[in-house]
Design a protein around this motif. Structure first.
Motif, PDB file in Angstrom:
ATOM      1  N   LEU A  49       1.516  -1.277  -2.803  1.00  0.00           N
ATOM      2  CA  LEU A  49       1.568  -2.634  -2.285  1.00  0.00           C
ATOM      3  C   LEU A  49       2.328  -3.516  -3.257  1.00  0.00           C
ATOM      4  CD1 LEU A  49      -2.166  -2.909  -1.303  1.00  0.00           C
ATOM      5  CD2 LEU A  49      -0.296  -2.872   0.309  1.00  0.00           C
ATOM      6  N   GLU A  50       3.231  -4.306  -2.714  1.00  0.00           N
ATOM      7  CA  GLU A  50       3.899  -5.323  -3.528  1.00  0.00           C
ATOM      8  C   GLU A  50       3.259  -6.658  -3.175  1.00  0.00           C
ATOM      9  OE1 GLU A  50       8.103  -5.580  -2.922  1.00  0.00           O
ATOM     10  OE2 GLU A  50       8.242  -7.374  -4.147  1.00  0.00           O
ATOM     11  N   LEU A  51       2.685  -7.301  -4.160  1.00  0.00           N
ATOM     12  CA  LEU A  51       1.860  -8.468  -3.880  1.00  0.00           C
ATOM     13  C   LEU A  51       2.405  -9.713  -4.559  1.00  0.00           C
ATOM     14  CD1 LEU A  51      -1.594  -6.871  -4.663  1.00  0.00           C
ATOM     15  CD2 LEU A  51      -0.644  -7.234  -2.409  1.00  0.00           C
ATOM     16  N   GLU A  52       2.234 -10.796  -3.839  1.00  0.00           N
ATOM     17  CA  GLU A  52       2.477 -12.095  -4.460  1.00  0.00           C
ATOM     18  C   GLU A  52       1.151 -12.828  -4.383  1.00  0.00           C
ATOM     19  OE1 GLU A  52       5.442 -14.491  -2.645  1.00  0.00           O
ATOM     20  OE2 GLU A  52       5.652 -15.717  -4.455  1.00  0.00           O
ATOM     21  N   GLY A  53       0.411 -12.846  -5.484  1.00  0.00           N
ATOM     22  CA  GLY A  53      -0.975 -13.294  -5.414  1.00  0.00           C
ATOM     23  C   GLY A  53      -1.750 -12.319  -4.567  1.00  0.00           C
ATOM     24  N   GLU A  54      -2.364 -12.833  -3.494  1.00  0.00           N
ATOM     25  CA  GLU A  54      -3.089 -11.934  -2.604  1.00  0.00           C
ATOM     26  C   GLU A  54      -2.270 -11.566  -1.379  1.00  0.00           C
ATOM     27  OE1 GLU A  54      -7.214 -11.489  -1.494  1.00  0.00           O
ATOM     28  OE2 GLU A  54      -7.512 -13.401  -2.488  1.00  0.00           O
ATOM     29  N   GLU A  55      -1.076 -12.095  -1.253  1.00  0.00           N
ATOM     30  CA  GLU A  55      -0.290 -11.874  -0.053  1.00  0.00           C
ATOM     31  C   GLU A  55       0.561 -10.614  -0.204  1.00  0.00           C
ATOM     32  OE1 GLU A  55       1.869 -15.399   1.227  1.00  0.00           O
ATOM     33  OE2 GLU A  55       3.323 -14.048   2.145  1.00  0.00           O
ATOM     34  N   VAL A  56       0.606  -9.835   0.860  1.00  0.00           N
ATOM     35  CA  VAL A  56       1.378  -8.605   0.828  1.00  0.00           C
ATOM     36  C   VAL A  56       2.833  -8.923   1.125  1.00  0.00           C
ATOM     37  CG1 VAL A  56       1.674  -6.330   1.852  1.00  0.00           C
ATOM     38  CG2 VAL A  56      -0.603  -7.266   1.567  1.00  0.00           C
ATOM     39  N   VAL A  57       3.710  -8.615   0.179  1.00  0.00           N
ATOM     40  CA  VAL A  57       5.147  -8.823   0.395  1.00  0.00           C
ATOM     41  C   VAL A  57       5.746  -7.580   1.043  1.00  0.00           C
ATOM     42  CG1 VAL A  57       7.342  -9.327  -0.722  1.00  0.00           C
ATOM     43  CG2 VAL A  57       5.239 -10.329  -1.602  1.00  0.00           C
ATOM     44  N   ASN A  58       5.317  -6.425   0.563  1.00  0.00           N
ATOM     45  CA  ASN A  58       5.863  -5.173   1.085  1.00  0.00           C
ATOM     46  C   ASN A  58       4.811  -4.101   0.896  1.00  0.00           C
ATOM     47  OD1 ASN A  58       7.565  -3.340   2.126  1.00  0.00           O
ATOM     48  ND2 ASN A  58       9.119  -3.491   0.533  1.00  0.00           N
ATOM     49  N   CYS A  59       4.885  -3.072   1.702  1.00  0.00           N
ATOM     50  CA  CYS A  59       3.953  -1.978   1.495  1.00  0.00           C
ATOM     51  C   CYS A  59       4.625  -0.663   1.850  1.00  0.00           C
ATOM     52  CB  CYS A  59       2.670  -2.245   2.261  1.00  0.00           C
ATOM     53  SG  CYS A  59       2.291  -1.241   3.606  1.00  0.00           S
ATOM     54  N   ILE A  60       4.475   0.309   0.973  1.00  0.00           N
ATOM     55  CA  ILE A  60       5.166   1.585   1.123  1.00  0.00           C
ATOM     56  C   ILE A  60       4.123   2.679   1.264  1.00  0.00           C
ATOM     57  CG2 ILE A  60       6.892   3.115   0.114  1.00  0.00           C
ATOM     58  CD1 ILE A  60       7.414   0.712  -1.862  1.00  0.00           C
ATOM     59  N   PRO A  61       3.963   3.254   2.443  1.00  0.00           N
ATOM     60  CA  PRO A  61       3.019   4.369   2.564  1.00  0.00           C
ATOM     61  C   PRO A  61       3.604   5.641   1.942  1.00  0.00           C
ATOM     62  CG  PRO A  61       3.675   3.520   4.734  1.00  0.00           C
ATOM     63  CD  PRO A  61       4.588   2.939   3.725  1.00  0.00           C
ATOM     64  N   ASP A  62       2.775   6.355   1.216  1.00  0.00           N
ATOM     65  CA  ASP A  62       3.204   7.619   0.617  1.00  0.00           C
ATOM     66  C   ASP A  62       2.312   8.710   1.211  1.00  0.00           C
ATOM     67  OD1 ASP A  62       4.084   9.642  -0.954  1.00  0.00           O
ATOM     68  OD2 ASP A  62       3.056   8.988  -2.775  1.00  0.00           O
ATOM     69  N   PRO A 377       0.915  11.648  16.916  1.00  0.00           N
ATOM     70  CA  PRO A 377       0.992  10.197  17.136  1.00  0.00           C
ATOM     71  C   PRO A 377       0.827   9.367  15.868  1.00  0.00           C
ATOM     72  CG  PRO A 377      -1.059  11.097  18.009  1.00  0.00           C
ATOM     73  CD  PRO A 377      -0.223  12.266  17.618  1.00  0.00           C
ATOM     74  N   THR A 378      -0.090   9.755  14.979  1.00  0.00           N
ATOM     75  CA  THR A 378      -0.350   8.854  13.848  1.00  0.00           C
ATOM     76  C   THR A 378       0.796   8.846  12.851  1.00  0.00           C
ATOM     77  OG1 THR A 378      -1.743  10.644  13.063  1.00  0.00           O
ATOM     78  CG2 THR A 378      -2.838   8.704  13.835  1.00  0.00           C
ATOM     79  N   PHE A 379       1.564   9.907  12.797  1.00  0.00           N
ATOM     80  CA  PHE A 379       2.728   9.909  11.906  1.00  0.00           C
ATOM     81  C   PHE A 379       3.672   8.777  12.288  1.00  0.00           C
ATOM     82  CE2 PHE A 379       7.077  11.395  11.055  1.00  0.00           C
ATOM     83  CZ  PHE A 379       7.005  11.502   9.686  1.00  0.00           C
ATOM     84  N   THR A 380       3.929   8.663  13.588  1.00  0.00           N
ATOM     85  CA  THR A 380       4.815   7.601  14.062  1.00  0.00           C
ATOM     86  C   THR A 380       4.149   6.232  13.942  1.00  0.00           C
ATOM     87  OG1 THR A 380       5.403   9.261  15.691  1.00  0.00           O
ATOM     88  CG2 THR A 380       6.460   7.147  15.889  1.00  0.00           C
ATOM     89  N   ASN A 381       2.857   6.187  14.302  1.00  0.00           N
ATOM     90  CA  ASN A 381       2.171   4.892  14.254  1.00  0.00           C
ATOM     91  C   ASN A 381       2.103   4.352  12.820  1.00  0.00           C
ATOM     92  OD1 ASN A 381       1.788   5.220  16.953  1.00  0.00           O
ATOM     93  ND2 ASN A 381      -0.418   5.467  16.868  1.00  0.00           N
ATOM     94  N   LEU A 382       1.944   5.264  11.874  1.00  0.00           N
ATOM     95  CA  LEU A 382       1.829   4.835  10.478  1.00  0.00           C
ATOM     96  C   LEU A 382       3.134   4.231   9.963  1.00  0.00           C
ATOM     97  CD1 LEU A 382      -0.138   4.827   8.103  1.00  0.00           C
ATOM     98  CD2 LEU A 382       0.775   7.029   7.425  1.00  0.00           C
ATOM     99  N   SER A 383       4.256   4.606  10.583  1.00  0.00           N
ATOM    100  CA  SER A 383       5.539   4.080  10.115  1.00  0.00           C
ATOM    101  C   SER A 383       5.620   2.573  10.288  1.00  0.00           C
ATOM    102  CB  SER A 383       6.689   4.756  10.867  1.00  0.00           C
ATOM    103  OG  SER A 383       6.670   4.348  12.212  1.00  0.00           O
ATOM    104  N   ALA A 384       4.770   2.019  11.157  1.00  0.00           N
ATOM    105  CA  ALA A 384       4.800   0.570  11.373  1.00  0.00           C
ATOM    106  C   ALA A 384       3.907  -0.173  10.385  1.00  0.00           C
ATOM    107  CB  ALA A 384       4.381   0.246  12.799  1.00  0.00           C
ATOM    108  N   LEU A 385       3.289   0.543   9.449  1.00  0.00           N
ATOM    109  CA  LEU A 385       2.317  -0.119   8.557  1.00  0.00           C
ATOM    110  C   LEU A 385       2.941  -1.275   7.778  1.00  0.00           C
ATOM    111  CD1 LEU A 385      -0.506  -0.176   7.322  1.00  0.00           C
ATOM    112  CD2 LEU A 385       0.257   1.454   5.622  1.00  0.00           C
ATOM    113  N   ALA A 386       4.159  -1.060   7.268  1.00  0.00           N
ATOM    114  CA  ALA A 386       4.803  -2.126   6.496  1.00  0.00           C
ATOM    115  C   ALA A 386       5.041  -3.341   7.372  1.00  0.00           C
ATOM    116  CB  ALA A 386       6.113  -1.618   5.909  1.00  0.00           C
TER     117      ALA A 386
END
Lengths: 413, 163
Positions: A49-62, A377-386
């Motif tokens: 997670l890339e955070l600015e304070g508590e706000e999520v700027v970006n998120c990279i699932p691994d 399905p979840t592989f594709t659905n997870l791609s939208a996490l960011a």
């Protein structure tokens, strides 16, 4: 490689260039590691997670912490023996995985399935859908602080697992569907057990909905969180409740009916807002619709054979083995060497509790499949996490991951 | 044993050794780590759930942090990518600590004899109890708990330093 280094705190943020924003490189925003051992990632998902304070700027699932090599392993087993691998893929939907693989084989072999087996498959797959949604609800409740639902949902789930054990002898990894039908006939106690579910479950679903919907904290943590529009949902290739919560009425059971789903009457619930709350509500309603399907299935369950009598692919029944030497030899050949299907390739898709579950099967005429690929399905659905979590608070990421309903076995295979 | 303990027993006093008292205490509140990998994790949750109720054995308090846990239940298949993380978690647990390998995959590789799966979690961490099954039923896991408790009760003073 860069991500691995980051896990051991050896790498620098410079190496994540391209994955994170420019501001992370200057230290203006903070990088935070979440998982793979984290109670709210539903398994072994890792998120940077890339955070600015508590706000999520970006998120990279691994992903890949549960990569099991199931598709490769299936190439080393005969068609019938590789069914056991599919159970362990999406472990909350074992019957559904059996079904999609069996449907692919039946399409390739041009094998007919008797009506009794088709209806029984629908009943059991829908029970599995309820089972999967109950686990999702219980664990999702834990994520959001509604801890009591976990005990309720698992109490009901045991009743469903008893039915799976009744028909197949195993609680979770049932491997009950076989090419051409079922492993064995449904036992006599099956109908009474399913009727009990039909009688008792609707009131319990109402209770759960009251626990959630009547809870101001739940409303605050889900409404307006993790929004995705209908256009974006299609662009990301989302399927299942994720897509339907954004208002798209798309269900493989209706769009491309398989396994006699065209004989059933049921509604496809959709949401309007495309947020976490709507995804919850869509799944609640899906459980009720599944009960409708099961009731119709029980009422129309015909008598007759439970497995095809095409002896090229289906072993002779046990009753014949004591009388006929040829049957013994045939049975032995099928279980040691396997059968040789025609060459070709097929794709079959079904509606799993999480979305479109597809199976792409290539045969080169040998007893083992040449290539098996699952479109999970979840592989594709997870791609939208960011996309889903950008701009929300860090605590909302937990709610969003829960609403995607990921099963890491399904993502990584 | 003998004269004095019999006499004290009549007076409502129990005598024991420090070993036995400490070991008994350790078995009554053993906190497992909230750590699931795959299918077995679902059965591990069923074990915590009302029907099987692991709190009957003092095992219900799952801690999300390895620093607060006594027992690591390796529930599911361990991949080569996950193995270093698992070892890292084990190293973070305070002594005394135990490992229970739940299911065939982490006991010996199970059905997945391939490039991706560690063929038995005992390649990376010392395992105290193996539970067979794919996945094991909750009853089997509870039997694993009880077997571990028996093992802990047998521990000697001299084992404590190494455990």
């Amino acid at each position: 490689m860069t991500l691995e280094k980051f896990a051991n705190w050896e790498g620098t943020v410079d190496e994540l260039k391209g994955l994170v924003s420019e501001r992370a490189l200057t230290g203006e925003t903070m990088m935070l590691n979440m998982g793979p051992q984290h109670p709210s990632t539903h398994g072994v998902l890792r998120v940077l997670l890339e955070l600015e304070g508590e706000e999520v700027v970006n998120c990279i699932p691994d992903i890949g912490y549960l990569h099991t090599g199931i598709e490769k392993n299936m190439e080393y087993k005969t068609y019938e023996k590789s069914i056991v691998m599919t159970d362990r893929m999406d472990y909350l939907n074992p019957m559904g995985n059996n079904l999609v693989y069996c449907l692919a084989m039946e399409k390739l072999f041009e094998l007919d399935v008797p009506p009794r087996a088709q209806i029984a498959r629908v009943i059991l797959t829908e029970l599995t859908r309820i089972n999967s949604h109950l686990v999702w609800l219980g664990i999702g409740g834990l994520d959001l602080g509604v801890t009591s639902t976990m005990t309720y949902c698992f109490r009901e789930r045991e009743i469903l697992l008893d039915i799976f054990e009744l028909v197949s002898g195993q609680r979770m990894m049932s491997t009950y569907f076989r090419p051409g039908g079922l492993w064995r006939d449904l036992p006599d106690e099956f109908e009474a057990a399913v009727r009990h579910v039909l009688d008792t479950f609707p009131a319990k679903f109402d209770d759960y909905e009251n626990i959630f919907v009547g809870h101001p904290v739940f409303i605050d943590r889900t409404q307006g969180i993790g929004f995705i529009s209908a256009e974006d949902a299609i662009a990301y290739g989302l399927t299942g409740p994720m897509l339907r919560a954004s208002g798209i009425n798309w269900d493989i059971r209706k769009a491309e009916p398989y396994s006699s789903y065209d004989q059933f009457e049921f509604d496809v619930p959709t949401g309007q807002h495309g947020d976490v709350y709507d995804r919850y509500m869509v799944r609640f309603e899906e459980m009720r619709q599944s009960l409708r399907i099961i009731e119709q299935g029980l009422n129309m369950l015909p008598d007759g054979p439970f497995r095809s009598d095409n002896r090229k692919y289906v072993p002779p029944p046990r009753s014949e083995l004591g009388r006929s030497m040829e049957a013994v030899i045939h049975h032995f050949k099928l279980w040691t060497e396997g059968f040789r299907p025609p060459k070709g390739e097929v794709y079959v898709s079904t509606e799993s509790p999480r979305g479109e579950l597809g199976c792409y099967l290539v045969s080169d005429g040998s007893p083992n499949p040449w290539r098996v690929h699952f479109r999970t399905p979840t592989f594709t659905n997870l791609s939208a996490l960011a996309k889903l979590s950008k701009g929300y608070m860090i605590a909302d990421v937990v709610a969003i991951i829960g609403s995607i309903d990921i099963v890491l076995g399904d993502v990584d295979r | 044993m003998g004269g004095i303990s019999e006499k004290l027993g009549n007076m409502g006093v129990v005598t024991t050794t420090l070993e036995q008292a400490v070991n008994w205490g350790r078995t009554r509140a053993m906190w497992p780590m909230l750590f699931g990998l795959a299918c077995c994790a679902i059965e591990m949750m069923s074990t915590q759930a009302p029907r099987y109720d692991a709190s009957r054995f003092g095992m219900e308090l799952m801690r999300a942090s390895p620093r607060q846990s006594d027992l690591m239940i390796v529930a599911g298949r361990v991949t080569r990518k996950m193995a270093p993380v698992l070892r890292h978690l084990y190293d973070q647990m305070p002594d005394p600590k135990w490992v229970l390998a739940m299911g065939d995959c982490c006991s010996c590789g199970g059905v997945f004899n391939n490039y991706a799966i560690v063929q038995g979690v005992d390649e990376i961490v010392p395992v105290d109890v193996y539970v067979a099954g794919c996945p094991p039923r909750p009853e089997q896991l509870i039997h694993g708990f009880l077997t571990l408790h028996e093992k802990v009760k047998e521990m000697r003073w001299s084992d404590w330093a190494t455990k």
